[in-house]
Design a protein around this motif. Structure first.
Motif, PDB file in Angstrom:
ATOM      1  N   UNK A  19      78.221  45.887 -46.112  1.00 23.33           N
ATOM      2  CA  UNK A  19      76.912  46.197 -46.696  1.00 23.33           C
ATOM      3  C   UNK A  19      77.080  46.868 -48.054  1.00 23.33           C
ATOM      4  N   UNK A  20      78.024  47.840 -48.140  1.00 14.14           N
ATOM      5  CA  UNK A  20      78.251  48.520 -49.418  1.00 14.14           C
ATOM      6  C   UNK A  20      78.729  47.538 -50.483  1.00 14.14           C
ATOM      7  N   UNK A  21      79.629  46.658 -50.109  1.00 17.01           N
ATOM      8  CA  UNK A  21      80.138  45.660 -51.054  1.00 17.01           C
ATOM      9  C   UNK A  21      79.021  44.734 -51.503  1.00 17.01           C
ATOM     10  N   UNK A  22      78.169  44.343 -50.569  1.00 16.02           N
ATOM     11  CA  UNK A  22      77.071  43.433 -50.903  1.00 16.02           C
ATOM     12  C   UNK A  22      76.070  44.100 -51.835  1.00 16.02           C
ATOM     13  N   UNK A  76      83.659  48.174 -60.912  1.00 17.37           N
ATOM     14  CA  UNK A  76      83.013  46.919 -60.541  1.00 17.37           C
ATOM     15  C   UNK A  76      82.521  46.946 -59.112  1.00 17.37           C
ATOM     16  N   UNK A  77      82.670  45.811 -58.424  1.00 18.32           N
ATOM     17  CA  UNK A  77      82.121  45.680 -57.082  1.00 18.32           C
ATOM     18  C   UNK A  77      82.901  46.464 -56.040  1.00 18.32           C
ATOM     19  N   UNK A  78      84.111  46.951 -56.359  1.00 19.82           N
ATOM     20  CA  UNK A  78      84.876  47.731 -55.384  1.00 19.82           C
ATOM     21  C   UNK A  78      84.555  49.215 -55.445  1.00 19.82           C
ATOM     22  N   UNK A  79      83.829  49.660 -56.463  1.00 20.15           N
ATOM     23  CA  UNK A  79      83.460  51.070 -56.556  1.00 20.15           C
ATOM     24  C   UNK A  79      82.633  51.531 -55.349  1.00 20.15           C
TER      25      UNK A  79
END
Length: 477
Positions: free
Chosen positions: A8-11, A132-135
């Motif tokens: 969910x966090x990644x999305x 980016x998206x991994x933060x």
């Protein structure tokens, strides 16, 4: 649960939500489930964070609704805790006694503390080394680490408080369940029909016992072997009389003094190594519904295969993978190592989807046959131990600690409401009946075609398609 929070966090991060907010949203749900005390601070904090982020009225309204719902659910759980505490104190009728083992070193919370520190360090390193998206994943790991630290400190505080003064005493019945936890029943529930709660416990070890640890190494090995056999067998242990010290409620710490399974052994003193978790009524499954309610036709060979729920599970997995790949390979700011990670996860999904869509279980007189990715596994009837459907997973176990599992969504409330039976429940019941009664087993021999084929060719096709799509997407950046 943790993997779901990461997804969910990644999305949310891929959708452009601020990284700390993308991590805070799934953490709210996680805290409602495992640490409702934290929600009293975290829910208002979520609203304040959204307001400071200048997300506008829609974002602020959404945060207020989510925070309010989480806070309401957390308060409901805390109210239930107070009711459980009141009922336990009333059952004790004012009887108290010193808690055994108060002089032994308290180890509660040490493991959670170490795990929390590792998670905090990992999250901090991820935030410092990438963006980016991994933060959002870094912030999520940071939040999980702090949650583990709080859980360890709170568990240690409650355990220390339990040993600081005489505690209420309750007569109960206990047994070890298939997951090596202790189930606690009322003293008059001699048929073990309604477990009140479950708790993970560890036996106390006094200082003098620790000095003789080397001499008792053989006995410890035997105990470990018995534990492995119990886990492999997947069946609960015998019911034993016990005395419980403390007030059992959701999240509490207790000490249990129970009769040993051996008649000549001394009582066993065990201290909780995890919080007490009540067993809800809908989670209680009657043992009578396992094999007695099953009708198995007399056939030379029996077969079960993937159904529409497995198709739904495969589509959900594929959709998540496509969405993840799209977010990573259409953003020019995504790092190369992040794209490689997404590619590897996609290959794993390409190997799982064919198994979900094409699994087949065949039963004949020689045992069970399960087709897989690279081979068809044979399980003789004498080696087969159990079939269980728990949560979303169907798991088959056999001798040697080996197992096979497949997962598909389910909704217990809807099933009970509509009188429906999950396909995995039916399959587990039928396999359990075949294991328990040899007279019900098939009498013929299955052919190679009936046992199903390995599915690795389909995995190769999906893997090649996945890699091709990623290369094309990256070339278009």
């Amino acid at each position: 649960m943790t993997l779901g929070a990461v997804a969910v966090a990644f999305a949310l991060g891929s959708a452009g939500v601020e990284p700390y907010l993308a991590a805070l949203l799934p953490l709210q749900v996680l805290w409602v489930l495992i640490r409702p005390e934290v929600v009293r601070v975290a829910a208002p904090g979520l609203v304040v964070a959204v307001a400071l982020d200048s997300a506008g009225w829609p974002g602020l309204l959404g945060a207020a609704v989510l925070g309010g719902v989480c806070l309401g659910l957390a308060e409901l759980r805390l109210w239930a805790r107070r009711r459980q505490r009141e009922c336990a104190l009333a059952a004790a009728e004012g009887v108290t006694a010193p808690v055994p083992g108060a002089e032994t070193p308290l180890r509660r919370g040490v493991l959670l503390g170490v795990a929390g520190l590792v998670s905090v360090i990992g999250g901090g390193g991820l935030l410092a080394g990438a963006g980016g998206v991994t933060a959002p994943v870094g912030f999520l790991l940071l939040g999980l680490g702090l949650t583990l630290l709080v859980s360890g400190a709170l568990g240690r505080y409650r355990a220390r408080r339990l040993h600081s003064a005489p505690a209420p005493v309750l007569r109960v019945l206990v047994r070890d369940d298939a997951m090596a936890r202790t189930e606690v029943f009322a003293a008059d529930d001699v048929d073990a029909l309604r477990p009140l709660f479950v708790v993970s416990v560890m036996p106390l070890q006094a200082d003098e016992e620790e000095e003789d640890e080397e001499e008792e190494g053989d006995l410890d090995d035997e105990a470990d072997d018995e534990l492995l056999e119990q886990l492999d067998d997947d069946s609960p242990g015998p019911l034993r009389e016990a005395v419980l010290y403390g007030v059992p409620y959701d999240g509490a710490e207790v000490v249990i003094v129970s009769a040993d399974e051996g008649l000549d052994e001394e009582p066993v003193v065990e201290r909780s190594s995890g919080p007490v978790r009540p067993v809800t009524r809908w989670a209680v499954r009657s043992a009578a519904g396992t094999a007695r309610d099953v009708t198995i036709p007399a056939q030379p060979v029996l077969r079960w295969r993937a159904g529409w729920l497995d198709l739904v599970a495969a589509l959900l997995l594929a959709q998540w993978g496509v969405w993840l790949g799209w977010g990573a390979f259409t953003d020019a700011g995504t790092a190369l190592w992040e794209q490689i990670l997404v590619g590897v996860l996609g290959l794993f999904g390409a190997a799982r989807v064919p198994v979900k869509l094409a699994w087949r279980i065949t039963a004949d007189r020689a045992g069970l046959w399960i087709n897989g990715l690279f081979k068809v596994t044979h399980i003789p009837w004498d080696d087969f131990r159990s079939a269980r459907h728990q949560t979303w997973e169907l798991k088959l176990r056999w001798r040697g600690g080996r197992s096979w599992a497949v997962a598909a969504p389910g909704w217990k409330w809807l099933e009970r409401r509509r009188g429906l039976t999950h396909p995995y429940d039916r399959l587990a019941s039928e396999l359990t009946a075949l294991c328990a009664d040899p007279a019900l087993r098939p009498t013929g021999d299955s052919t190679a075609r009936e046992r199903g084929r390995v599915v690795w060719p389909w995995a190769v096709v999906l893997g090649v398609g996945w890699v091709t799509a990623l290369v094309v997407a990256r070339a278009g950046l």
